[in-house]
Design a protein around this motif. Sequence first.
Motif, PDB file in Angstrom:
ATOM      1  N   UNK A   2      45.879  44.318  41.114  1.00 42.38           N
ATOM      2  CA  UNK A   2      46.732  43.332  41.776  1.00 42.38           C
ATOM      3  C   UNK A   2      46.170  42.940  43.131  1.00 42.38           C
ATOM      4  N   UNK A   3      46.534  41.722  43.546  1.00 38.22           N
ATOM      5  CA  UNK A   3      46.273  41.254  44.900  1.00 38.22           C
ATOM      6  C   UNK A   3      47.482  40.410  45.280  1.00 38.22           C
ATOM      7  N   UNK A   4      48.382  40.999  46.084  1.00 34.59           N
ATOM      8  CA  UNK A   4      49.643  40.314  46.346  1.00 34.59           C
ATOM      9  C   UNK A   4      49.646  39.486  47.631  1.00 34.59           C
ATOM     10  N   UNK A   5      48.464  39.190  48.142  1.00 33.64           N
ATOM     11  CA  UNK A   5      48.379  38.204  49.228  1.00 33.64           C
ATOM     12  C   UNK A   5      46.942  37.728  49.331  1.00 33.64           C
ATOM     13  N   UNK A   6      46.677  36.586  48.739  1.00 35.57           N
ATOM     14  CA  UNK A   6      45.361  35.971  48.943  1.00 35.57           C
ATOM     15  C   UNK A   6      45.527  34.461  48.880  1.00 35.57           C
ATOM     16  N   UNK A   7      44.521  33.776  49.391  1.00 30.60           N
ATOM     17  CA  UNK A   7      44.572  32.316  49.518  1.00 30.60           C
ATOM     18  C   UNK A   7      43.576  31.715  48.535  1.00 30.60           C
ATOM     19  N   UNK A   8      43.962  31.633  47.269  1.00 28.35           N
ATOM     20  CA  UNK A   8      43.024  31.182  46.233  1.00 28.35           C
ATOM     21  C   UNK A   8      42.435  29.815  46.537  1.00 28.35           C
ATOM     22  N   UNK A   9      43.266  28.924  47.091  1.00 29.86           N
ATOM     23  CA  UNK A   9      42.798  27.549  47.299  1.00 29.86           C
ATOM     24  C   UNK A   9      41.742  27.456  48.398  1.00 29.86           C
ATOM     25  N   UNK A  10      41.575  28.495  49.178  1.00 29.80           N
ATOM     26  CA  UNK A  10      40.647  28.424  50.313  1.00 29.80           C
ATOM     27  C   UNK A  10      39.305  29.104  50.045  1.00 29.80           C
ATOM     28  N   UNK A  11      39.141  29.668  48.862  1.00 31.78           N
ATOM     29  CA  UNK A  11      37.817  30.209  48.491  1.00 31.78           C
ATOM     30  C   UNK A  11      36.885  29.034  48.176  1.00 31.78           C
ATOM     31  N   UNK A  12      35.590  29.263  48.263  1.00 26.61           N
ATOM     32  CA  UNK A  12      34.642  28.173  48.010  1.00 26.61           C
ATOM     33  C   UNK A  12      34.778  27.543  46.610  1.00 26.61           C
ATOM     34  N   UNK A  13      35.020  28.343  45.587  1.00 24.84           N
ATOM     35  CA  UNK A  13      35.113  27.774  44.239  1.00 24.84           C
ATOM     36  C   UNK A  13      36.359  28.303  43.529  1.00 24.84           C
ATOM     37  N   UNK A  14      37.520  27.714  43.860  1.00 27.75           N
ATOM     38  CA  UNK A  14      38.783  28.256  43.351  1.00 27.75           C
ATOM     39  C   UNK A  14      38.856  28.292  41.824  1.00 27.75           C
ATOM     40  N   UNK A  15      38.308  27.293  41.129  1.00 30.02           N
ATOM     41  CA  UNK A  15      38.443  27.281  39.665  1.00 30.02           C
ATOM     42  C   UNK A  15      37.679  28.435  39.037  1.00 30.02           C
ATOM     43  N   UNK A  16      36.489  28.697  39.547  1.00 34.09           N
ATOM     44  CA  UNK A  16      35.707  29.824  39.029  1.00 34.09           C
ATOM     45  C   UNK A  16      36.434  31.143  39.327  1.00 34.09           C
ATOM     46  N   UNK A  17      37.044  31.199  40.495  1.00 37.75           N
ATOM     47  CA  UNK A  17      37.767  32.412  40.876  1.00 37.75           C
ATOM     48  C   UNK A  17      38.949  32.656  39.928  1.00 37.75           C
ATOM     49  N   UNK A  18      39.662  31.578  39.603  1.00 39.90           N
ATOM     50  CA  UNK A  18      40.802  31.719  38.691  1.00 39.90           C
ATOM     51  C   UNK A  18      40.326  32.192  37.310  1.00 39.90           C
ATOM     52  N   UNK A  19      39.189  31.686  36.857  1.00 43.86           N
ATOM     53  CA  UNK A  19      38.661  32.148  35.558  1.00 43.86           C
ATOM     54  C   UNK A  19      38.376  33.651  35.593  1.00 43.86           C
ATOM     55  N   UNK A  20      37.819  34.091  36.690  1.00 39.23           N
ATOM     56  CA  UNK A  20      37.497  35.517  36.836  1.00 39.23           C
ATOM     57  C   UNK A  20      38.788  36.367  36.899  1.00 39.23           C
ATOM     58  N   UNK A  23      40.171  36.621  33.439  1.00 34.62           N
ATOM     59  CA  UNK A  23      39.498  37.532  32.517  1.00 34.62           C
ATOM     60  C   UNK A  23      39.689  38.983  32.932  1.00 34.62           C
ATOM     61  N   UNK A  24      39.871  39.219  34.232  1.00 35.58           N
ATOM     62  CA  UNK A  24      40.087  40.598  34.672  1.00 35.58           C
ATOM     63  C   UNK A  24      41.554  41.020  34.609  1.00 35.58           C
ATOM     64  N   UNK A  25      42.464  40.033  34.462  1.00 36.57           N
ATOM     65  CA  UNK A  25      43.889  40.351  34.383  1.00 36.57           C
ATOM     66  C   UNK A  25      44.497  40.779  35.705  1.00 36.57           C
ATOM     67  N   UNK A  26      43.907  40.348  36.815  1.00 38.90           N
ATOM     68  CA  UNK A  26      44.418  40.744  38.138  1.00 38.90           C
ATOM     69  C   UNK A  26      45.730  40.007  38.440  1.00 38.90           C
ATOM     70  N   UNK A  27      46.801  40.757  38.648  1.00 36.38           N
ATOM     71  CA  UNK A  27      48.077  40.138  39.024  1.00 36.38           C
ATOM     72  C   UNK A  27      47.943  39.652  40.469  1.00 36.38           C
ATOM     73  N   UNK A  28      48.169  38.358  40.675  1.00 37.32           N
ATOM     74  CA  UNK A  28      47.828  37.748  41.957  1.00 37.32           C
ATOM     75  C   UNK A  28      49.003  36.955  42.529  1.00 37.32           C
ATOM     76  N   UNK A  29      49.310  37.209  43.788  1.00 37.93           N
ATOM     77  CA  UNK A  29      50.282  36.390  44.526  1.00 37.93           C
ATOM     78  C   UNK A  29      49.444  35.475  45.398  1.00 37.93           C
ATOM     79  N   UNK A  30      49.341  34.241  44.946  1.00 39.53           N
ATOM     80  CA  UNK A  30      48.498  33.245  45.595  1.00 39.53           C
ATOM     81  C   UNK A  30      49.358  32.518  46.627  1.00 39.53           C
TER      82      UNK A  30
END
Length: 252
Positions: A2-20, A23-30
């Motif tokens: 899990x990662x219950x506080x991250x800023x997915x939209x601010x990473x360099x490549x958000x779509x690739x990050x979401x795919x990862x 596939x890893x099944x990380x529960x994420x609070x974006x």
Amino acid sequence: MMDLHCHLDLYPNPSALVREIRSRGTVTFSVTTTPSAYRQTKALACGVDHIYTGIGLHPQIAGQRQGEMGSFEDYVRVADFVGEIGLDGGPEFKSTWPAQNAIFEKALSLADSCGGKVLSIHSRRAAAPVLAVLRRLLGRNSAILHWFSGTPMQLDEAIELGCWFSVGPAMLAGKKGRDLVARMPVDRILLETDGPFARIDDEPYYPWQAEQICTPVLASIFDMNAASVARVYKDNLHSLLVELRKQKPRAP
Ligand code: MN
């Protein structure tokens, strides 16, 4: 994971990050920092049921974003997750203190009036005022204090209020953070990265790294083995989501 506080939209490549993440099944609070980023950030996670997108208005930009209050309120009504919200007591944000408070209080009371939401809360240099607001307005919400950095006594107050705590690699890197974590009830601890803001060697932390990096540190703090610690976070996350489901008003 899990990662219950991250800023997915601010990473360099958000779509690739979401795919990862998928596939890893990380529960994420974006979390988001502005209402105008909410729809697009939510769309990024479309179809991934373990990414929860929060509607946020970051206290550090409260001054410039008051014009977005209307859309903020509209989204808070419909979202289950709210964040990043809170207060920042840094001297550079002093002039926006009234605006910060107005936004934070509005978010809490609106979320409570909808039956309660899961909140990710920023409290940098503002632990006491954040706790004072929570004491009045927490209501049926579930508050996660993200990267808490108050005093041990303020931490005790947060525990007494029933807060959750998301802790991450950056917080655990310093002694002050580790000492605070040691004082937290293990059954209130969740994990976060605060990526891409939190970084190591100029690389942002990635959501799946929260557990990889924090587990050995937390195992040593709580004198547990790695598998038991991992079990505890999983149970905590489950309890948090159960709280959320209980809070949601029943359909008529
Ligand atoms: Mn953040």
